[in-house]
Scaffold this active site. Structure first.
Site, PDB file in Angstrom:
ATOM      1  N   HIS A 433       0.687  -1.396   0.102  1.00 12.69           N
ATOM      2  CA  HIS A 433      -0.231   0.019  -0.045  1.00 12.69           C
ATOM      3  C   HIS A 433       0.955   1.204   0.049  1.00 12.69           C
ATOM      4  CE1 HIS A 433      -2.779   2.819   2.255  1.00 12.69           C
ATOM      5  NE2 HIS A 433      -2.934   3.225   0.940  1.00 12.69           N
ATOM      6  N   ASN A 483      -5.134   4.135   7.433  1.00 10.66           N
ATOM      7  CA  ASN A 483      -6.403   4.165   7.159  1.00 10.66           C
ATOM      8  C   ASN A 483      -7.247   3.617   8.241  1.00 10.66           C
ATOM      9  OD1 ASN A 483      -6.404   5.706   4.765  1.00 10.66           O
ATOM     10  ND2 ASN A 483      -7.101   4.046   3.365  1.00 10.66           N
TER      11      ASN A 483
END
Ligand code: T1G
Length: 699
Positions: A433, A483
């Protein structure tokens, strides 16, 4: 630590303390003794102080700072360095610094105390102390202005950026630049031709123009005035420099010591040191030996949207050949045009040569046929953040590439276990990511699953380091690290809107707290659709996060996605990123408030900050409780590198630790009564010992 060699009348003292010749107090004492010895050594006509080819020295040993427990300790440390360098400067024999590689902080101060300095091509010179939240403590605030003048000295001291050898020669920081292999010969030749014993501290030629000095100091004042109040180093630097120029060298040294102590006592500095250490710790990942790992030489990237394009640029810039695929040829063209423009911009800034830019682009192959990716060792999927879209892309990739290839998803939130369902070889799916813009942001979350063979995770972690990124290993769970904290924080900001607080004070409060931008400016940049999508994934996994943020949902339904559509929470003029009030958003906010029977009601900055930051804190402790990262400081590194949270806060976990976990638990309990279970403190906070001890100056 100090290698003492007599070489044809020259005493060569070589710093030898790997990996970076950090100047510990022990090394400093040894250097002092060696200079004294050389001073009385009949075989030595002159002294050359040198280090290694890649590091003359990285400055004072930060490990010694951990032992700095009191203001008196800090005073003593600075005084020890200052006295050692004054004694060196007073040496009866000429002392020349022969510098190569990195010459940083206390190391540059050591060189300034020598009578002459020569540098190898490729050397880098800097005073990075201000980045650690301290002022130099070894005479740098006094000798640098005397050697290079105020403007250049203040630039180096206040910004902490490094300069090259040619620039150092230009400002008079060094007297000669030569090829690395000719360093000692050049030193010998210079000492033979001009065996000077010029004491920098006695020089005034560069600081005798008082009106010019006042002008430089006044200009620096305005720079310092703009810096964060929590970080006092720019002010203490200016005070020491001004005292040294307007009063005396010794008065300046005293001001430097006082400033050093004041800085060391601030929480902001302690947190900057904590982040420096945490970053290095995070890089320490127990990896099995590389023999069991697949090699990653060729990479394929699927999806040339914003993330895919940034990832491709990061890879080809790091000398990795890439095949980039997108089923939409226009997206491919748009992506490669963006990369060309970005590289052209770096060439224009002189940061890249034309030849290098062409070399980088040559590593890119555009593919409109999936089969062109067959030979890739690693396939990175970077398509739209949707479960079905990603799954079909992953199974297509599986069909094309060999069974040995690693497949990685750039998903920012979706569980890899869900993405792997239906794959023929699900064990080879990991998460890689990147953060937007991927070509610049250093952080990469490397996500592994229960089923992941250790060799594959190790291969991706090593690969991420190879392309110059800071990888953090993360166990698979929706939202991973960043996140998992950021989406609830953004959502909470929308709930404050519903509760009657206006967007601007919320954004201001978070910038004041230490974020590069407020939550609404951030989500307008990333896209409100991304928030709604990723929140849906997190709600599925963590029902206590609560329902969707209605204002965001309505804005998305009406096409106000943020900068990419010209309006989101704010409105944006064409080509501008400057947020303007958005009447449409204001209308939606008023409607939702009416529906909630809530009215515009201001909230103090402190209340806003507590509500938003403690929302992240509570999620952070859940992440630690679930054991998703190797150590609490990894989570702090991820938030500082991934969200632009200022390092003087130390990170979310460190911030909570600084607040005191008893207090945090009490505040969360109170907030959960008002706001719901998303604030209910978890098990880890039930018996809160201090999670992260303070590196020094126990509060
Ligand atoms: N002290 C102790 N250890 C240090 C160190 C230092 N100054 N600098 C680096 N290390 C360790 C680091 O922890 C790591 O160890 C290894 O070296 C490699 O570093 C009196 C008060 C030099 C540009 O701020 O910016 O002088 O993890 O992984 O990416 O006025 O390190 O392997 O065990 O970072 O190649 C001012 C800080 C001190 C420079 C190399 N100096 N260092 O980067 O490798 S204050 C600095 C850096 C001072 C005086 C004042 C970078 C680097 P390990 P690395 P790198």
């Amino acid at each position: 630590m100090i290698d003492y060699q007599i070489d044809d009348g020259l005493c060569v003292l070589r710093l030898d303390s790997p990996p970076v010749n950090a100047i510990s107090l022990a090394l400093l004492a040894e250097l002092r003794a060696a200079v004294r010895r050389a001073g009385s050594d009949p075989q030595a006509r002159a002294i050359v102080i040198t280090g290694g080819p890649s590091h003359f020295s990285a400055g004072a040993d930060l490990a010694d700072f951990r032992a700095t427990r009191t203001a008196a300790d800090a005073q003593r440390m600075a005084r020890t360095f200052q006295e050692a360098f004054a004694e060196l400067e007073d040496c009866e024999k000429p002392v020349l610094a022969a510098l190569a590689g990195k010459v940083l902080g206390g190391a540059l101060e050591l060189a300034l105390a020598c009578h002459q300095r020569i540098a190898a091509e490729g050397s880098q010179f800097g005073m990075p102390e201000v980045k650690l939240g301290i002022n130099p403590g070894a005479g740098g605030t006094q000798r640098l202005p005397r050697l290079v003048g105020l403007p250049a000295a203040l630039g180096l001291l206040l910004w902490g950026q490094s300069i090259s050898a040619p620039s150092a020669l230009k400002i008079g920081l060094v007297d000669r630049v030569c090829p690395g292999e000719a360093l000692l010969d050049t030193a010998r030749e210079l000492l033979a031709s001009s065996p000077l014993r010029r004491k920098t501290r006695e020089r005034t030629d560069m600081i005798q123009d008082r009106p010019a000095n006042s002008a430089s100091l006044a200009q620096a004042e305005s720079t310092v005035a703009a810096s964060r109040p929590e970080i006092i180093a720019p002010r203490t630097i200016l005070t020491a420099v001004r005292t040294g120029v307007e009063d005396s060298f010794d008065a300046g040294l005293a001001a430097e010591r006082d400033g050093f102590c004041q800085c060391m006592a601030t929480r902001a500095t302690q947190n900057k040191f904590y982040v420096f250490e945490a970053l290095r710790q995070a890089a320490k990942i127990d990896l099995p030996d590389a023999t069991a790992e697949p090699t990653i030489a060729r990479v394929a990237v699927i999806g040339m949207g914003t993330m895919g394009t940034g990832i491709v640029q990061a890879l080809i810039t790091a000398a990795i050949p890439v095949v980039a695929f997108d089923e939409n040829p226009a997206a491919l063209e748009r992506g490669v045009a963006k990369i060309r423009a970005s590289l052209a911009g770096r060439v224009a800034q002189g940061k890249l040569s034309d030849a290098r830019a062409a070399e980088i682009l040559d590593r890119l192959t555009l593919a409109t046929d999936l089969r062109q990716m067959a030979g890739a060792d690693l396939v990175i999927e970077a398509v739209f953040e949707d479960l079905a879209v990603k799954r079909s892309t992953l199974s297509l990739a599986e069909e094309i590439c060999s069974a040995e290839s690693i497949i990685a998803s750039n998903t920012s939130t979706i569980s890899l276990d869900r993405l792997a369902e239906g794959m023929r070889h699900p064990q080879r799916l990991l998460g890689l990511h990147f953060f937007n813009p991927a070509q610049h942001m250093p952080l990469v979350e490397v996500i592994h699953r229960e089923a992941t063979p250790p060799g594959l995770a190790a291969a991706l972690l090593r690969f991420a380091k190879r392309i110059g990124k800071k990888p953090i290993p993360v166990k698979n769970r929706e939202g991973f690290l960043v996140n998992r904290l950021l989406i609830p924080y953004l959502k909470e900001a929308f709930w404050l809107l519903e509760a009657g607080v206006e967007p601007e004070p919320i954004d201001r409060a978070m910038v004041q707290f230490g974020f590069a931008m407020g939550p609404f400016v951030l989500i307008d940049m990333a896209g409100l659709d991304i928030l709604v999508l990723t929140d849906a994934v997190l709600r599925g996994a963590f029902p206590h996060h609560g329902g969707p943020p209605e204002i965001a949902v309505r804005l998305v339904q009406q096409g106000h996605l943020g900068q990419k559509t010209g309006s989101g929470v704010y409105r944006y003029e064409k080509g501008s990123h400057q947020p303007q009030p958005n009447p449409v958003a204001a209308g939606i906010i008023a409607e939702v408030r009416q529906g909630r029977r809530s009215f515009a009601s201001p909230m103090s900055e402190g209340e806003i900050t507590e509500r938003l930051v403690l929302r992240m804190v509570n999620e952070a402790f859940s992440v630690l409780e679930e054991g998703l990262c190797q150590r609490p400081s990894d989570l702090d590194v991820a938030m500082v590198l991934g969200t632009g949270l200022a390092d003087f806060r130390g990170g979310v976990v460190k911030y909570a630790s600084d607040l005191g976990l008893e207090h945090v638990r009490a505040r969360l309990t109170a907030l959960s009564a008002d706001c719901g279970p998303r604030y209910a403190p978890g098990k880890l906070l039930e018996n809160p010992q201090s999670l992260i001890p303070n590196p020094f100056f126990p509060s």
